[in-house]
Design a protein around this motif. Sequence first.
Motif, PDB file in Angstrom:
ATOM      1  N   LYS A   1       0.824  -1.209   0.000  1.00 25.90           N
ATOM      2  CA  LYS A   1       0.000   0.000   0.000  1.00 25.90           C
ATOM      3  C   LYS A   1       0.857   1.258   0.000  1.00 25.90           C
ATOM      4  CE  LYS A   1      -3.197  -2.411   2.844  1.00 25.90           C
ATOM      5  NZ  LYS A   1      -2.985  -2.674   4.237  1.00 25.90           N
ATOM      6  N   GLU A   2       2.122   1.121   0.381  1.00 23.55           N
ATOM      7  CA  GLU A   2       3.038   2.254   0.416  1.00 23.55           C
ATOM      8  C   GLU A   2       3.539   2.547  -1.002  1.00 23.55           C
ATOM      9  OE1 GLU A   2       4.196   4.172   3.096  1.00 23.55           O
ATOM     10  OE2 GLU A   2       2.525   3.206   4.118  1.00 23.55           O
ATOM     11  N   PRO A   3       3.801   3.820  -1.303  1.00 18.36           N
ATOM     12  CA  PRO A   3       4.348   4.125  -2.631  1.00 18.36           C
ATOM     13  C   PRO A   3       5.733   3.506  -2.809  1.00 18.36           C
ATOM     14  CG  PRO A   3       4.244   6.104  -1.259  1.00 18.36           C
ATOM     15  CD  PRO A   3       3.630   4.991  -0.476  1.00 18.36           C
ATOM     16  N   GLU A   4       6.063   3.220  -4.042  1.00 21.98           N
ATOM     17  CA  GLU A   4       7.377   2.653  -4.350  1.00 21.98           C
ATOM     18  C   GLU A   4       8.458   3.663  -3.972  1.00 21.98           C
ATOM     19  OE1 GLU A   4       9.453   0.487  -8.173  1.00 21.98           O
ATOM     20  OE2 GLU A   4       7.478   1.373  -8.385  1.00 21.98           O
ATOM     21  N   PRO A   5       9.535   3.225  -3.306  1.00 21.26           N
ATOM     22  CA  PRO A   5      10.588   4.173  -2.909  1.00 21.26           C
ATOM     23  C   PRO A   5      11.172   4.902  -4.122  1.00 21.26           C
ATOM     24  CG  PRO A   5      10.965   2.002  -1.939  1.00 21.26           C
ATOM     25  CD  PRO A   5       9.834   1.851  -2.915  1.00 21.26           C
ATOM     26  N   LEU A   6      11.545   6.163  -3.928  1.00 19.98           N
ATOM     27  CA  LEU A   6      12.108   6.963  -5.020  1.00 19.98           C
ATOM     28  C   LEU A   6      13.398   6.362  -5.556  1.00 19.98           C
ATOM     29  CD1 LEU A   6      11.451  10.556  -3.633  1.00 19.98           C
ATOM     30  CD2 LEU A   6      10.270   9.407  -5.518  1.00 19.98           C
ATOM     31  N   ASN A   7      14.104   5.578  -4.733  1.00 23.36           N
ATOM     32  CA  ASN A   7      15.364   4.977  -5.172  1.00 23.36           C
ATOM     33  C   ASN A   7      15.200   3.544  -5.673  1.00 23.36           C
ATOM     34  OD1 ASN A   7      14.886   3.849  -2.610  1.00 23.36           O
ATOM     35  ND2 ASN A   7      17.081   3.610  -2.226  1.00 23.36           N
ATOM     36  N   SER A   8      13.961   3.111  -5.928  1.00 27.23           N
ATOM     37  CA  SER A   8      13.750   1.757  -6.451  1.00 27.23           C
ATOM     38  C   SER A   8      14.308   1.658  -7.867  1.00 27.23           C
ATOM     39  CB  SER A   8      12.252   1.428  -6.478  1.00 27.23           C
ATOM     40  OG  SER A   8      11.605   2.195  -7.482  1.00 27.23           O
ATOM     41  N   ARG A   9      14.537   0.446  -8.296  1.00 26.58           N
ATOM     42  CA  ARG A   9      15.033   0.230  -9.656  1.00 26.58           C
ATOM     43  C   ARG A   9      14.128   0.906 -10.682  1.00 26.58           C
ATOM     44  NH1 ARG A   9      18.316  -2.889 -12.708  1.00 26.58           N
ATOM     45  NH2 ARG A   9      17.588  -3.410 -14.792  1.00 26.58           N
ATOM     46  N   MET A  10      12.815   0.726 -10.542  1.00 23.38           N
ATOM     47  CA  MET A  10      11.886   1.286 -11.523  1.00 23.38           C
ATOM     48  C   MET A  10      11.928   2.818 -11.528  1.00 23.38           C
ATOM     49  SD  MET A  10      10.103   0.232 -13.968  1.00 23.38           S
ATOM     50  CE  MET A  10       9.969  -1.497 -13.670  1.00 23.38           C
ATOM     51  N   ASN A  11      12.023   3.435 -10.366  1.00 22.80           N
ATOM     52  CA  ASN A  11      12.092   4.901 -10.317  1.00 22.80           C
ATOM     53  C   ASN A  11      13.438   5.424 -10.815  1.00 22.80           C
ATOM     54  OD1 ASN A  11       9.496   5.712  -9.584  1.00 22.80           O
ATOM     55  ND2 ASN A  11       9.873   5.214  -7.448  1.00 22.80           N
ATOM     56  N   LYS A  12      14.502   4.673 -10.592  1.00 17.51           N
ATOM     57  CA  LYS A  12      15.798   5.055 -11.150  1.00 17.51           C
ATOM     58  C   LYS A  12      15.733   4.992 -12.688  1.00 17.51           C
ATOM     59  CE  LYS A  12      18.735   3.621  -7.259  1.00 17.51           C
ATOM     60  NZ  LYS A  12      19.577   4.762  -6.948  1.00 17.51           N
ATOM     61  N   LEU A  13      15.083   3.944 -13.208  1.00 18.47           N
ATOM     62  CA  LEU A  13      14.938   3.825 -14.661  1.00 18.47           C
ATOM     63  C   LEU A  13      14.072   4.953 -15.222  1.00 18.47           C
ATOM     64  CD1 LEU A  13      14.556  -0.041 -14.973  1.00 18.47           C
ATOM     65  CD2 LEU A  13      16.400   1.349 -15.954  1.00 18.47           C
ATOM     66  N   ARG A  14      12.983   5.297 -14.517  1.00 16.07           N
ATOM     67  CA  ARG A  14      12.139   6.425 -14.968  1.00 16.07           C
ATOM     68  C   ARG A  14      12.946   7.717 -15.025  1.00 16.07           C
ATOM     69  NH1 ARG A  14       8.289   4.058 -11.431  1.00 16.07           N
ATOM     70  NH2 ARG A  14       6.725   2.980 -12.661  1.00 16.07           N
ATOM     71  N   PHE A  15      13.778   7.924 -14.005  1.00 17.20           N
ATOM     72  CA  PHE A  15      14.611   9.123 -13.958  1.00 17.20           C
ATOM     73  C   PHE A  15      15.574   9.140 -15.146  1.00 17.20           C
ATOM     74  CE2 PHE A  15      18.107  11.802 -12.737  1.00 17.20           C
ATOM     75  CZ  PHE A  15      17.496  12.880 -12.113  1.00 17.20           C
ATOM     76  N   ALA A  16      16.255   8.017 -15.378  1.00 17.39           N
ATOM     77  CA  ALA A  16      17.196   7.929 -16.498  1.00 17.39           C
ATOM     78  C   ALA A  16      16.477   8.136 -17.830  1.00 17.39           C
ATOM     79  CB  ALA A  16      17.908   6.575 -16.484  1.00 17.39           C
ATOM     80  N   PHE A  17      15.310   7.535 -17.973  1.00 16.95           N
ATOM     81  CA  PHE A  17      14.534   7.651 -19.209  1.00 16.95           C
ATOM     82  C   PHE A  17      14.221   9.114 -19.514  1.00 16.95           C
ATOM     83  CE2 PHE A  17      10.573   7.635 -21.676  1.00 16.95           C
ATOM     84  CZ  PHE A  17      10.894   6.747 -22.689  1.00 16.95           C
ATOM     85  N   GLN A  18      13.818   9.867 -18.509  1.00 11.32           N
ATOM     86  CA  GLN A  18      13.455  11.262 -18.752  1.00 11.32           C
ATOM     87  C   GLN A  18      14.664  12.125 -19.125  1.00 11.32           C
ATOM     88  OE1 GLN A  18      13.701  14.221 -16.470  1.00 11.32           O
ATOM     89  NE2 GLN A  18      15.060  13.113 -15.093  1.00 11.32           N
ATOM     90  N   LEU A  19      15.878  11.657 -18.832  1.00 12.43           N
ATOM     91  CA  LEU A  19      17.064  12.393 -19.279  1.00 12.43           C
ATOM     92  C   LEU A  19      17.221  12.314 -20.798  1.00 12.43           C
ATOM     93  CD1 LEU A  19      19.738  11.409 -16.592  1.00 12.43           C
ATOM     94  CD2 LEU A  19      18.386  13.503 -16.706  1.00 12.43           C
ATOM     95  N   TYR A  20      16.702  11.246 -21.378  1.00 15.54           N
ATOM     96  CA  TYR A  20      16.762  11.057 -22.830  1.00 15.54           C
ATOM     97  C   TYR A  20      15.523  11.624 -23.533  1.00 15.54           C
ATOM     98  CZ  TYR A  20      20.561   7.648 -22.248  1.00 15.54           C
ATOM     99  OH  TYR A  20      21.747   7.045 -21.950  1.00 15.54           O
ATOM    100  N   ASP A  21      14.366  11.451 -22.927  1.00 15.21           N
ATOM    101  CA  ASP A  21      13.083  11.825 -23.537  1.00 15.21           C
ATOM    102  C   ASP A  21      12.832  13.319 -23.360  1.00 15.21           C
ATOM    103  OD1 ASP A  21      10.559  11.825 -24.663  1.00 15.21           O
ATOM    104  OD2 ASP A  21       9.582  10.985 -22.885  1.00 15.21           O
ATOM    105  N   LEU A  22      13.519  14.115 -24.166  1.00 16.39           N
ATOM    106  CA  LEU A  22      13.467  15.569 -24.015  1.00 16.39           C
ATOM    107  C   LEU A  22      12.090  16.167 -24.251  1.00 16.39           C
ATOM    108  CD1 LEU A  22      16.768  16.907 -25.569  1.00 16.39           C
ATOM    109  CD2 LEU A  22      16.125  16.622 -23.185  1.00 16.39           C
ATOM    110  N   ASP A  23      11.377  15.664 -25.232  1.00 14.16           N
ATOM    111  CA  ASP A  23      10.066  16.255 -25.535  1.00 14.16           C
ATOM    112  C   ASP A  23       8.952  15.658 -24.673  1.00 14.16           C
ATOM    113  OD1 ASP A  23       9.684  13.776 -26.708  1.00 14.16           O
ATOM    114  OD2 ASP A  23       9.570  14.543 -28.753  1.00 14.16           O
TER     115      ASP A  23
END
Length: 196
Positions: A104-126
Motif C-alpha cells: 500500500k506504500e508508494p514505491e521508494p524513489l530509489n527503487s530500480r523502476m524509479n531510477k529507470l524512470r529518472f534515467a529515461f526522462q534524461l533522454y526523452d526531451l520532448d
Amino acid sequence: MGSRGSHAARIPDGDSIRQETGFSQASLLRLYHRFRALDRNKKGYLSRVDLQEIGALAVNPLGERIIDSFFPDGNLRVDFPGFVRVLAHFRPVDDEDPGMRDPKEPEPLNSRMNKLRFAFQLYDLDRDGKISRHEMLQVLRLMVGVQVTEEQLESIADRTVQEADEDGDGAVSFLEFTKSLEKMNIEQKMSIRILK
C-alpha cells in the motif's frame, strides 16, 4: 542543546521528507546544509544558476539535463523538499528484501523502476514517452563530444534504437528501455554512496 537532533528540528517538514525519500536523519541534515550553502542569497529556494555551481554537475555531460529534472513543468525554482526528492533517486538501494515492503506504500524513489524512470526522462526531451533517434543522438553527442565522428554517432544511435525498439515504431518506449537495461545493475550505477 547543540546536538544534531536540535538542528534536524529546524528542517521544515523533516519527518515527512525523511519518510518520503528514505534518507536517514543525518543524511537529510547534510543535504539541508548543502541546500543552504547553495542558496547563497538565503532565498529559501534554488535556481538553475545555483545548481550550476555544483562542480560535479558542471563537468557531467548530462549535467544540464540533470539540472532540468529539478525544475519540472517549467518551474524556475526548487525548494528543499523538491531538491531532496530528486536526489533520492540516487540514494543507494537498501539491502532489505523488497518483499518486506507494504504494497500500500508508494514505491521508494530509489527503487530500480524509479531510477529507470529518472534515467529515461534524461533522454526523452520532448516528454512524449519515447526516445527518438534524434533524442538518442543528442545524448550521445553530449557524452562523447568530438571524440567520435558524426557518422559514427549516427550509426550508434541507429543501432541502439533498433536493438531496443521491439514494436518497430522507430523509437524506444519506457517498457523497451527497461527491457534493454534488465541485465544492467542500475541500482549500483545510479547510486551515490554519500546519499545513504
